[in-house]
Design an enzyme around this catalytic site. Sequence first.
Site, PDB file in Angstrom:
ATOM      1  N   GLU A  83     -39.418  29.968 148.425  1.00 16.73           N
ATOM      2  CA  GLU A  83     -39.825  31.066 149.104  1.00 16.73           C
ATOM      3  C   GLU A  83     -39.591  32.748 149.350  1.00 16.73           C
ATOM      4  O   GLU A  83     -40.515  33.589 149.902  1.00 16.73           O
ATOM      5  CB  GLU A  83     -40.852  30.288 150.500  1.00 16.73           C
ATOM      6  CG  GLU A  83     -41.165  29.111 150.658  1.00 16.73           C
ATOM      7  CD  GLU A  83     -42.339  29.262 149.497  1.00 16.73           C
ATOM      8  OE1 GLU A  83     -42.780  30.097 149.169  1.00 16.73           O
ATOM      9  OE2 GLU A  83     -42.763  27.468 149.526  1.00 16.73           O
TER      10      GLU A  83
HETATM   11  C1  LIG Z   1     -34.607  22.781 145.885  1.00 14.27           C
HETATM   12  C2  LIG Z   1     -35.870  23.997 145.282  1.00 14.27           C
HETATM   13  C3  LIG Z   1     -37.245  23.344 145.104  1.00 14.27           C
HETATM   14  C4  LIG Z   1     -38.156  24.558 145.527  1.00 14.27           C
HETATM   15  N1  LIG Z   1     -39.638  24.445 145.775  1.00 14.27           N
HETATM   16  C5  LIG Z   1     -40.482  25.125 144.546  1.00 14.27           C
HETATM   17  C6  LIG Z   1     -41.481  25.018 145.129  1.00 14.27           C
HETATM   18  O1  LIG Z   1     -42.338  24.239 145.592  1.00 14.27           O
HETATM   19  N2  LIG Z   1     -42.869  25.833 144.226  1.00 14.27           N
HETATM   20  C7  LIG Z   1     -42.299  26.609 143.435  1.00 14.27           C
HETATM   21  O2  LIG Z   1     -43.455  27.630 142.964  1.00 14.27           O
HETATM   22  N3  LIG Z   1     -40.716  27.097 143.319  1.00 14.27           N
HETATM   23  C8  LIG Z   1     -40.289  26.239 144.210  1.00 14.27           C
HETATM   24  N4  LIG Z   1     -38.263  26.307 144.227  1.00 14.27           N
HETATM   25  C9  LIG Z   1     -38.801  27.610 142.678  1.00 14.27           C
HETATM   26  C10 LIG Z   1     -37.613  29.444 144.314  1.00 14.27           C
HETATM   27  O3  LIG Z   1     -38.298  29.242 144.937  1.00 14.27           O
HETATM   28  C11 LIG Z   1     -36.987  30.281 142.668  1.00 14.27           C
HETATM   29  O4  LIG Z   1     -35.516  29.417 142.486  1.00 14.27           O
HETATM   30  C12 LIG Z   1     -36.920  31.217 144.037  1.00 14.27           C
HETATM   31  O5  LIG Z   1     -37.935  31.856 144.414  1.00 14.27           O
HETATM   32  C13 LIG Z   1     -35.732  32.148 143.103  1.00 14.27           C
HETATM   33  O6  LIG Z   1     -36.096  32.263 141.892  1.00 14.27           O
HETATM   34  P1  LIG Z   1     -34.468  32.507 140.574  1.00 14.27           P
HETATM   35  O7  LIG Z   1     -34.527  30.508 140.944  1.00 14.27           O
HETATM   36  O8  LIG Z   1     -36.240  32.178 139.803  1.00 14.27           O
HETATM   37  O9  LIG Z   1     -33.546  33.049 140.959  1.00 14.27           O
HETATM   38  P2  LIG Z   1     -33.363  33.615 140.396  1.00 14.27           P
HETATM   39  O10 LIG Z   1     -35.307  35.129 141.146  1.00 14.27           O
HETATM   40  O11 LIG Z   1     -33.139  33.953 138.466  1.00 14.27           O
HETATM   41  O12 LIG Z   1     -32.490  35.547 141.284  1.00 14.27           O
HETATM   42  C14 LIG Z   1     -31.222  34.974 141.649  1.00 14.27           C
HETATM   43  C15 LIG Z   1     -31.073  35.647 142.588  1.00 14.27           C
HETATM   44  O13 LIG Z   1     -31.345  37.620 142.346  1.00 14.27           O
HETATM   45  C16 LIG Z   1     -31.552  38.218 143.094  1.00 14.27           C
HETATM   46  N5  LIG Z   1     -32.616  38.882 142.507  1.00 14.27           N
HETATM   47  C17 LIG Z   1     -33.849  38.417 141.748  1.00 14.27           C
HETATM   48  N6  LIG Z   1     -34.359  39.476 141.625  1.00 14.27           N
HETATM   49  C18 LIG Z   1     -34.417  40.527 142.285  1.00 14.27           C
HETATM   50  C19 LIG Z   1     -34.476  42.120 142.085  1.00 14.27           C
HETATM   51  N7  LIG Z   1     -35.724  42.195 142.063  1.00 14.27           N
HETATM   52  N8  LIG Z   1     -34.041  43.105 143.343  1.00 14.27           N
HETATM   53  C20 LIG Z   1     -33.053  42.350 143.410  1.00 14.27           C
HETATM   54  N9  LIG Z   1     -32.296  40.669 143.023  1.00 14.27           N
HETATM   55  C21 LIG Z   1     -33.135  40.025 142.743  1.00 14.27           C
HETATM   56  C22 LIG Z   1     -31.898  36.976 143.843  1.00 14.27           C
HETATM   57  O14 LIG Z   1     -32.141  37.542 144.891  1.00 14.27           O
HETATM   58  C23 LIG Z   1     -31.197  36.098 144.155  1.00 14.27           C
HETATM   59  O15 LIG Z   1     -29.702  36.180 144.325  1.00 14.27           O
HETATM   60  C24 LIG Z   1     -37.174  25.591 144.539  1.00 14.27           C
HETATM   61  C25 LIG Z   1     -36.517  25.886 144.608  1.00 14.27           C
HETATM   62  C26 LIG Z   1     -35.913  25.091 144.798  1.00 14.27           C
HETATM   63  C27 LIG Z   1     -33.974  25.198 144.487  1.00 14.27           C
END
Ligand SMILES: Cc1cc2nc3c(=O)[nH]c(=O)nc-3n(C[C@H](O)[C@H](O)[C@H](O)COP(=O)(O)OP(=O)(O)OC[C@H]3O[C@@H](n4cnc5c(N)ncnc54)[C@H](O)[C@@H]3O)c2cc1C
Length: 248
Positions: free
Chosen positions: A174
Amino acid sequence: MSYGENGGAVGYLIGEENQGMRYMFTMMNNARLSVGLEGLSLAERSYQDAFTYATERNQGRAPGAPAGEQSLIIEHPDVRRMLLTMRSLTEAMRNIVYVTAEGIDLSRHHPDPEVRAAQTEFVDLLIPVAKGWCTDMGVEVTSLAIQVYGGMGFIEESGVPQHYRDARITTIYEGTNGIQAMDLVGRKLGLRGGAAVTELLATMAAVDADLAAGGDDLAGIRSALSDALGTLGSTTELDHDQRHGRPP
Ligand SMILES: Cc1cc2nc3c(=O)[nH]c(=O)nc-3n(C[C@H](O)[C@H](O)[C@H](O)COP(=O)(O)OP(=O)(O)OC[C@H]3O[C@@H](n4cnc5c(N)ncnc54)[C@H](O)[C@@H]3O)c2cc1C
């Protein structure tokens, strides 16, 4: 992605065109508060487990205990420090979640439109804090529970590693907590040119009058509040660009 077979699925417009992002934030606000609540719930559960364990486990001799007797670990100052830290953080988390939830109710149902508008602003400001802080502290408190259990905390059957693992995802989904911080600093601190946060700080500062009425017993809390408000005031002060609506 595949949206249906044999010609695809039918899409329906919900609400007005080009307002999707705004509608999405309604859902996101609910989801973010719920995840903050998840951090609180795991913290509370792990505190209860750690407290119970500390009142059952004998190890070492606490200061002042008779020679030759083992003490319950809750008698050790360091264990008490950990339990009190867990409890105070959990109570603070609970209050943040409650005032935010109350703000949502008031923003929707209060008869006075000015109160509804003020509460909407308050909720906008507090949502990234409820999500970000309560989940960071959920990790901290569930980790402390493992520490209170000692070696047993590393063993699955004690139950506490599960709370820590469950808490660990809450800082990621989230919107990672880094993204919550960007929302707070980039969008929320600038609400009404910074007036929303300044007014919130004034409300918090007003608590000092109640504390003063409590006499010397509350002097330590007053001074901690004053220090915290000073820090919060200087870290939330807007620069020129933010005051004029431009994100940092
Ligand atoms: C168990 C689990 C359940 C989940 N359930 C759902 C679900 O039901 N529905 C759904 O839609 N998603 C779901 N997710 C996805 C989850 O919302 C995302 O994993 C999360 O939003 C982070 O996105 P990402 O994995 O692409 O990480 P990234 O966006 O690649 O982030 C990696 C790192 O970079 C940082 N970062 C990214 N962008 C920026 C920026 N612009 N400025 C500074 N720092 C930044 C982040 O803070 C983080 O530290 C789930 C994930 C997990 C692990």
